[in-house]
Write a protein that holds these residues in place. Structure first.
Motif, mmCIF file in Angstrom:
data_model
loop_
_atom_site.group_PDB
_atom_site.id
_atom_site.type_symbol
_atom_site.label_atom_id
_atom_site.label_comp_id
_atom_site.label_asym_id
_atom_site.label_seq_id
_atom_site.Cartn_x
_atom_site.Cartn_y
_atom_site.Cartn_z
ATOM 1 N N PRO A 100 -3.544 1.765 1.654
ATOM 2 C CA PRO A 100 -2.843 1.290 0.444
ATOM 3 C C PRO A 100 -3.533 1.643 -0.870
ATOM 4 C CG PRO A 100 -2.776 -0.410 2.117
ATOM 5 C CD PRO A 100 -3.690 0.671 2.639
ATOM 6 N N LEU A 101 -4.838 1.925 -0.829
ATOM 7 C CA LEU A 101 -5.540 2.325 -2.049
ATOM 8 C C LEU A 101 -4.996 3.648 -2.581
ATOM 9 C CD1 LEU A 101 -9.213 1.432 -1.020
ATOM 10 C CD2 LEU A 101 -7.794 0.231 -2.685
ATOM 11 N N LEU A 102 -4.432 4.466 -1.684
ATOM 12 C CA LEU A 102 -3.832 5.733 -2.119
ATOM 13 C C LEU A 102 -2.586 5.496 -2.973
ATOM 14 C CD1 LEU A 102 -4.120 7.783 1.194
ATOM 15 C CD2 LEU A 102 -5.355 8.222 -0.929
ATOM 16 N N GLY A 103 -2.013 4.311 -2.862
ATOM 17 C CA GLY A 103 -0.833 3.998 -3.656
ATOM 18 C C GLY A 103 -1.139 3.660 -5.103
ATOM 19 N N ILE A 104 -2.395 3.350 -5.413
ATOM 20 C CA ILE A 104 -2.749 2.969 -6.788
ATOM 21 C C ILE A 104 -2.492 4.106 -7.772
ATOM 22 C CG2 ILE A 104 -4.660 2.291 -8.301
ATOM 23 C CD1 ILE A 104 -5.777 0.638 -6.008
ATOM 24 N N PRO A 105 -2.907 5.345 -7.493
ATOM 25 C CA PRO A 105 -2.582 6.428 -8.436
ATOM 26 C C PRO A 105 -1.081 6.631 -8.628
ATOM 27 C CG PRO A 105 -4.301 7.125 -6.928
ATOM 28 C CD PRO A 105 -3.770 5.825 -6.402
ATOM 29 N N ILE A 106 -0.287 6.368 -7.564
ATOM 30 C CA ILE A 106 1.161 6.528 -7.691
ATOM 31 C C ILE A 106 1.733 5.459 -8.610
ATOM 32 C CG2 ILE A 106 3.355 6.506 -6.444
ATOM 33 C CD1 ILE A 106 1.888 7.603 -4.032
ATOM 34 N N ILE A 142 3.448 9.348 3.395
ATOM 35 C CA ILE A 142 2.188 9.960 3.827
ATOM 36 C C ILE A 142 1.007 9.233 3.195
ATOM 37 C CG2 ILE A 142 0.795 12.078 3.755
ATOM 38 C CD1 ILE A 142 3.451 13.628 3.529
ATOM 39 N N LEU A 143 1.199 8.761 1.968
ATOM 40 C CA LEU A 143 0.110 8.170 1.209
ATOM 41 C C LEU A 143 -0.009 6.667 1.381
ATOM 42 C CD1 LEU A 143 0.755 10.094 -2.130
ATOM 43 C CD2 LEU A 143 -0.709 10.773 -0.232
ATOM 44 N N VAL A 144 1.131 5.970 1.433
ATOM 45 C CA VAL A 144 1.071 4.499 1.386
ATOM 46 C C VAL A 144 1.653 3.835 2.616
ATOM 47 C CG1 VAL A 144 1.132 4.477 -1.123
ATOM 48 C CG2 VAL A 144 3.274 4.348 0.135
ATOM 49 N N ASN A 145 2.035 4.619 3.627
ATOM 50 C CA ASN A 145 2.555 4.082 4.877
ATOM 51 C C ASN A 145 3.772 3.197 4.625
ATOM 52 O OD1 ASN A 145 2.435 2.664 7.669
ATOM 53 N ND2 ASN A 145 0.917 4.278 7.783
ATOM 54 N N LEU A 312 -2.185 -9.020 -2.571
ATOM 55 C CA LEU A 312 -0.973 -8.778 -1.789
ATOM 56 C C LEU A 312 -1.201 -7.872 -0.592
ATOM 57 C CD1 LEU A 312 1.652 -8.294 -4.663
ATOM 58 C CD2 LEU A 312 1.225 -10.355 -3.310
ATOM 59 N N ARG A 313 -1.874 -6.734 -0.807
ATOM 60 C CA ARG A 313 -2.014 -5.758 0.273
ATOM 61 C C ARG A 313 -2.940 -6.248 1.385
ATOM 62 N NH1 ARG A 313 2.503 -3.371 -0.762
ATOM 63 N NH2 ARG A 313 2.587 -2.437 -2.842
#
Length: 463
Positions: A100-106, A142-145, A312-313
């Protein structure tokens, strides 16, 4: 929520993250003391997670832990076997904690607004809507599942076509399934590659081709459905000016973000021989920091980490903790009790050494069980842990592709999968309607397409 519940949730979040950091650190340190600490932390988090987990995850969790415990107690398994069994799938939980940390840049890199602008400018028909939403679900997934479901919904919700619940849910759920058949950041692929012993570099080309094929199946079905309705005929309108958020540079940036990540995972895995799962988890922790620093938005990482991610995550990881630890425990208990010996025997009786029959039986059986409400993690874990590819004249890569298909399509038709549950909650429909009624025919045609593809590849001698 009471003060005590909030406190326990906060403690669980802290311990879950500490458990993941300790696990990744010990891959290099290999300290017995840290190993013991990891086990203790895992037990505490498991107990706290069981208190909070609900719905189908709770039911599956109780079932897997109960059946596993009965089998291990009956066979008088020593403590070391229990410990190994509980520890076997921990790396999947760690991956769920970190990805989920990959979702922060998005979220915070300005990409969401740019994607919303694409909808405003170009999407005027059901087929175009399906194509873009399913592509976004696969791309961002791919990034945030599974976090892709609410994220993509937020991007496309303002489109007038989002009122078509079947179109919206099919695009998101099927789109996500196309990345779960190949992406190294998804738990299913990490699981099947681990269980079958397949080489990632050999698996990847065929897996991504299978994902593209699933995408084509869904898109073609949407075109045919669109032609059957009056609403879907002749609704192509003129392109409208882009909204303020539409920036081509941001779309290119997001593409670069994903491509560099996937290539980085593949190269590091090939060069170092380190487990793909471990690499994904480590990069998920480091890569967002590097990327946000490059685009000069690093402070938002800490804001998001202390806010949405921590509050949350991390609390939401309870389901993954129960499901994956339980699945690992079940697989070990079946193997230790030799109950799994009957599965290869049954398959041998039904298919002999015929690869086509093997594929049909595994896909048909696994997906039928998934449609009945059993999460694909159960059947994939049992089959992957007991079936040896060589015994049926196929390669580990072939078996991995079959199991990946079981996982991918299974998550689209199982009422208990997180994919279906998340989508059904967004569109306000029952999981059964989303999974069986709306995705059942998609699963049927997808199986046909994949079986033909795998058979042709094997006949040509490339698989």
């Amino acid at each position: 929520m009471s003060f005590l519940s909030q406190l326990l949730t906060r403690i669980r979040s802290i311990l879950t993250f500490a458990l993941s950091i300790a696990y990744l650190s010990n891959l290099a340190i290999k300290s017995p003391a840290i190993e013991d600490l990891i086990f203790v932390l895992m037990l505490i988090v498991l107990v706290l997670s069981f208190k909070e987990v609900s719905g189908s995850s709770r039911m599956i969790g109780y079932a897997t832990f109960t059946i596993s415990s009965i089998l291990l107690l009956y066979t008088k398994a020593p403590v070391s076997v229990w410990q190994e069994a509980l520890h076997s799938n921990l790396f999947f939980v760690v991956m769920f904690v970190m990805v989920p940390l990959l979702g922060i840049p998005i979220h915070r890199g300005g990409y969401t607004q740019a994607l919303e602008g694409v909808f405003e400018r170009h999407i005027k028909t059901n087929s175009r809507y399906y194509l873009l939403v399913s592509f976004l679900s696969a791309f961002v997934g791919i990034l945030v599942n599974i976090a892709v479901v609410p994220l993509v919904y937020q991007i496309c919700r303002n489109s007038s076509l989002s009122s078509n619940h079947k179109l919206l849910s099919s695009a998101i759920s099927r789109g996500f399934s196309t990345c779960t058949i190949w992406a190294p950041t998804t738990a299913g692929i990490a699981l099947v590659v681990q269980l079958t012993g397949s080489n990632w570099s050999a698996f990847f080309p065929f897996a991504i081709a299978s994902g593209v094929m699933l995408g084509i199946v869904g898109y073609v079905m949407t075109i045919f459905e669109e032609r059957k309705t009056i609403q879907g005929i002749g609704v192509i309108g003129e392109s409208t000016p882009a909204g303020e958020g539409y920036q081509v540079t941001k779309i290119i940036e997001l593409s670069a973000f994903s491509i560099v990540l996937i290539i980085g995972i593949a190269i590091i895995s090939w060069a170092t021989g380190i487990s793909t799962i471990a690499i994904v988890s480590i990069l998920a922790l480091i890569y967002p920091l590097i990327w946000l620093a490059l685009i000069k938005r690093l402070p938002v990482f800490w804001q998001e980490f202390k806010g949405d991610y921590f509050n949350l995550r991390l609390p939401a990881i309870k389901n993954e903790m129960i499901l994956f630890i339980g699945a690992g425990l079940l697989a070990h208990s079946i193997n230790y009790s030799h109950l799994g010996d009957y599965i290869p025997q049954l398959l041998s009786f039904l298919v002999g050494t015929n690869a086509l029959l093997l594929t049909l039986v595994i896909l048909g059986g696994s997906l039928s069980v998934s449609a009945l409400g059993v999460h694909p993690i159960v059947t994939v874990t049992i089959l992957g842990g007991t079936v040896q590819a060589a015994a049926y004249g196929v390669s580990p890569t072939y078996l991995a592709l079959v199991l990946a298909a079981c996982w991918s399509i299974g998550t689209a038709i199982s009422p208990s999968s997180a994919n279906v549950i998340a989508v059904s909650s967004i569109v306000g429909e029952s999981p059964l309607r989303v999974s069986i009624h709306w995705n059942g025919l998609y699963a049927f045609f997808s199986v046909i397409a994949l079986v033909v593809f795998l058979t042709v590849m094997r006949t040509l001698g490339v698989l």
